[in-house]
Design a protein around this motif. Structure first.
Motif, PDB file in Angstrom:
ATOM      1  N   ASN A  82       0.810  -1.219   0.000  1.00 41.20           N
ATOM      2  CA  ASN A  82       0.000   0.000   0.000  1.00 41.20           C
ATOM      3  C   ASN A  82       0.843   1.268   0.000  1.00 41.20           C
ATOM      4  OD1 ASN A  82      -2.704   0.238  -0.399  1.00 41.20           O
ATOM      5  ND2 ASN A  82      -3.290  -0.110   1.717  1.00 41.20           N
ATOM      6  N   HIS A 129     -11.068  11.995  -2.077  1.00 45.50           N
ATOM      7  CA  HIS A 129     -10.624  10.911  -1.204  1.00 45.50           C
ATOM      8  C   HIS A 129     -11.067   9.554  -1.737  1.00 45.50           C
ATOM      9  CE1 HIS A 129      -9.576   8.748   2.441  1.00 45.50           C
ATOM     10  NE2 HIS A 129     -10.816   8.292   2.523  1.00 45.50           N
ATOM     11  N   GLN A 130     -12.245   9.499  -2.351  1.00 42.27           N
ATOM     12  CA  GLN A 130     -12.748   8.227  -2.870  1.00 42.27           C
ATOM     13  C   GLN A 130     -11.850   7.674  -3.973  1.00 42.27           C
ATOM     14  OE1 GLN A 130     -14.433  10.967  -2.381  1.00 42.27           O
ATOM     15  NE2 GLN A 130     -16.185  10.496  -1.051  1.00 42.27           N
ATOM     16  N   GLU A 188      -8.559   8.212  -4.195  1.00 47.17           N
ATOM     17  CA  GLU A 188      -7.362   7.686  -3.539  1.00 47.17           C
ATOM     18  C   GLU A 188      -7.658   6.340  -2.893  1.00 47.17           C
ATOM     19  OE1 GLU A 188      -4.867  10.079  -1.302  1.00 47.17           O
ATOM     20  OE2 GLU A 188      -4.980  11.821  -2.624  1.00 47.17           O
ATOM     21  N   GLN A 189      -8.828   6.180  -2.327  1.00 53.62           N
ATOM     22  CA  GLN A 189      -9.197   4.901  -1.722  1.00 53.62           C
ATOM     23  C   GLN A 189      -9.313   3.801  -2.769  1.00 53.62           C
ATOM     24  OE1 GLN A 189     -10.325   3.652   1.705  1.00 53.62           O
ATOM     25  NE2 GLN A 189      -8.588   5.041   1.911  1.00 53.62           N
ATOM     26  N   PRO A 211      -6.635   1.072  -1.152  1.00 51.81           N
ATOM     27  CA  PRO A 211      -7.622   0.727  -0.115  1.00 51.81           C
ATOM     28  C   PRO A 211      -6.940   0.569   1.247  1.00 51.81           C
ATOM     29  CG  PRO A 211      -7.762  -0.744  -2.025  1.00 51.81           C
ATOM     30  CD  PRO A 211      -6.498   0.036  -2.167  1.00 51.81           C
ATOM     31  N   ASP A 212      -7.756   0.469   2.278  1.00 53.42           N
ATOM     32  CA  ASP A 212      -7.225   0.254   3.625  1.00 53.42           C
ATOM     33  C   ASP A 212      -6.397  -1.037   3.669  1.00 53.42           C
ATOM     34  OD1 ASP A 212      -8.587   2.515   4.439  1.00 53.42           O
ATOM     35  OD2 ASP A 212     -10.349   1.392   5.107  1.00 53.42           O
TER      36      ASP A 212
END
Length: 453
Positions: free
Chosen positions: A325, A338-339, A341-342, A346-347
């Motif tokens: 990541n 932000h969406q 980048e997610q 992802p987390d």
């Protein structure tokens, strides 16, 4: 090409905003091993040496030596990165044949290039930015040459790959794969031999040169190190301090299978939260342990993996999400929602399952639509396999900063995913087009003899 123009304008605008509004990084001691800091305590000798008499390989220091301060250095590596991302977007756009696939590939690459976890490295005086940029440029020019056989793309690819070899020691893995792909192309198509053979020879020379000077670089590094140890030994110290000594199971393997001696002074400060300098001082105070470290610094990691494979796999799985990541050092503004980048990052808890499912779905789709010999399908497979293998191998040696040390591999995996997505879309569009117009001539096969690296 006009379809690509809005994306290029937005990409360059975002990149300009980021480089105009960054906060200079002042905490990174490693910068003193790449560029002169104007401080006699940090400037301890020559930083550019083609024979290894410098603390790092010469790839990044040679660029920084052209400038006398950090702002122009940042601008230089920012420019190289900007050109590299644009080159990859343009090459994929011009190589693919359907508009949806072209737009997906080009715009996804440009979006990836402005992510904070990517662009933030362009404002840090360290090797990551240049390593990523030269890798992207090498891939772009290889794809271009495989598709069009232009001499310019071959020359740029060879120069970029040769320079890339001297940014980080592990880049030799990628360059070797590139050379193998070129050799395979020559074997499949003898008309390419005359053009590609000089490039292969240059890559062999670069890898051999880098391998020959690395032991000297490792020893020279001790003059800049806060531990006064060679690069190999300091890497070992980080691993022992942060991972091995705090975990009894790991330490037991090192003692029983790798012959690591005891050192009471090191045991007394084995806490990973204690300063690394104290741990290294304790190491130097134990002659038997230091002798073992000098002899085993380069081999202890893979010997640990062979001695305790289950433990090694468990440790790798624990650190892999953080490494795949990436992370950030420099501070720059975000220019995408932000969406977005997610979607790219992802987390940590979800990144591996999402990647595994995504690659399985995309490869399955591409193969179902008959794309086994599509050049870019092969390219994505080779980039994915090489990046994943290098990432896992790198985790053997890393003791900390897992997100930083796996940066180029993490981005390679994402670029492979972008290429694969575009190929799957293209094959689906072509299949639908053939079914919709059954009386028209068959669309020309996209098969090609060569993968990309």
């Amino acid at each position: 090409m006009w379809l690509l123009l809005p994306g290029l304008v937005l990409f360059i605008t975002g990149r300009v905003i980021q480089v105009m509004d960054y906060s200079p990084l002042k905490c990174c001691f490693d910068s003193s091993t790449y560029a002169y800091r104007g401080d006699p305590l940090l400037d301890r000798g020559e930083l550019v040496s083609f024979v290894g008499d410098s603390p790092r390989l010469w790839g990044a220091p040679a660029l920084y030596a052209l400038f006398d301060s950090d702002p122009p250095r940042v601008l230089a590596q920012w420019t190289i990165a900007t050109v590299a991302w644009i080159a990859l977007a343009w090459v994929l756009f011009s190589t693919l044949r359907t508009a949806p696939a072209r737009l997906i590939a080009a715009y996804a690459v440009l979006l990836l290039g402005v992510q904070v976890r990517v662009a933030s490295w362009d404002v840090v005086i360290i090797t990551e930015s240049l390593s990523v940029s030269l890798g992207i440029l090498t891939l772009a020019m290889f794809i271009r040459w495989a598709d069009r056989r232009t001499r310019t793309s071959l020359v740029v690819m060879t120069v970029a790959a040769g320079w890339w070899t001297f940014t980080r020691p592990e880049i030799r893995v990628f360059v070797v794969v590139l050379g193998v792909c070129l050799a395979w192309m020559m074997w499949r198509d003898r008309s390419r031999v005359r053009a590609a053979l000089p490039a292969v020879l240059v890559l062999i020379l670069a890898v051999g040169w880098c391998s020959a000077i690395m032991p000297t670089v490792s020893r020279t590094f001790a003059g800049w190190s806060v531990t006064s140890l060679s690069l190999d030994e300091e890497t070992l110290m980080f691993r022992l301090h942060r991972r091995i000594f705090p975990e009894p199971a790991y330490k037991q393997v090192y003692e029983s299978s790798l012959g690591m001696p005891s050192c009471p002074a090191m045991d007394a400060i084995a806490d990973a939260n204690r300063p690394m300098s104290l741990f290294a001082k304790a190491y130097r105070s134990c002659p038997e342990f230091k002798a073992w470290g000098e002899a085993n610094a380069a081999s202890s990691s893979y010997r640990f993996a062979l001695s305790a494979p289950r433990l090694y796999l468990a440790a790798t799985a624990d650190r892999l999400p953080e490494s795949v990541n990436s992370t950030t050092y420099g501070r720059i503004p975000s220019v995408v929602p932000h969406q977005v980048e997610q979607a790219f990052f992802p987390d940590n808890g979800r990144v591996l399952p999402l990647m595994a499912a995504g690659f399985a779905l995309l490869f399955g789709t591409a193969l179902a639509f008959g794309g086994r010999r599509h050049r870019l399908l092969l390219a994505s497979a080779v980039v994915l396999a090489t990046s994943a293998a290098s990432l896992v191998a790198g985790l053997m040696y890393a003791g900390s900063e897992f997100g930083r040390l796996g940066l180029q591999e993490a981005l390679g995996i994402r670029i492979a995913a972008i290429i694969l997505l575009a190929v799957a879309v293209e094959l689906a569009v072509l299949r639908w087009s053939r079914r919709a117009t059954p009386d028209t001539a068959q669309v020309q096969d996209t098969a090609g003899p060569a993968p990309a690296a």
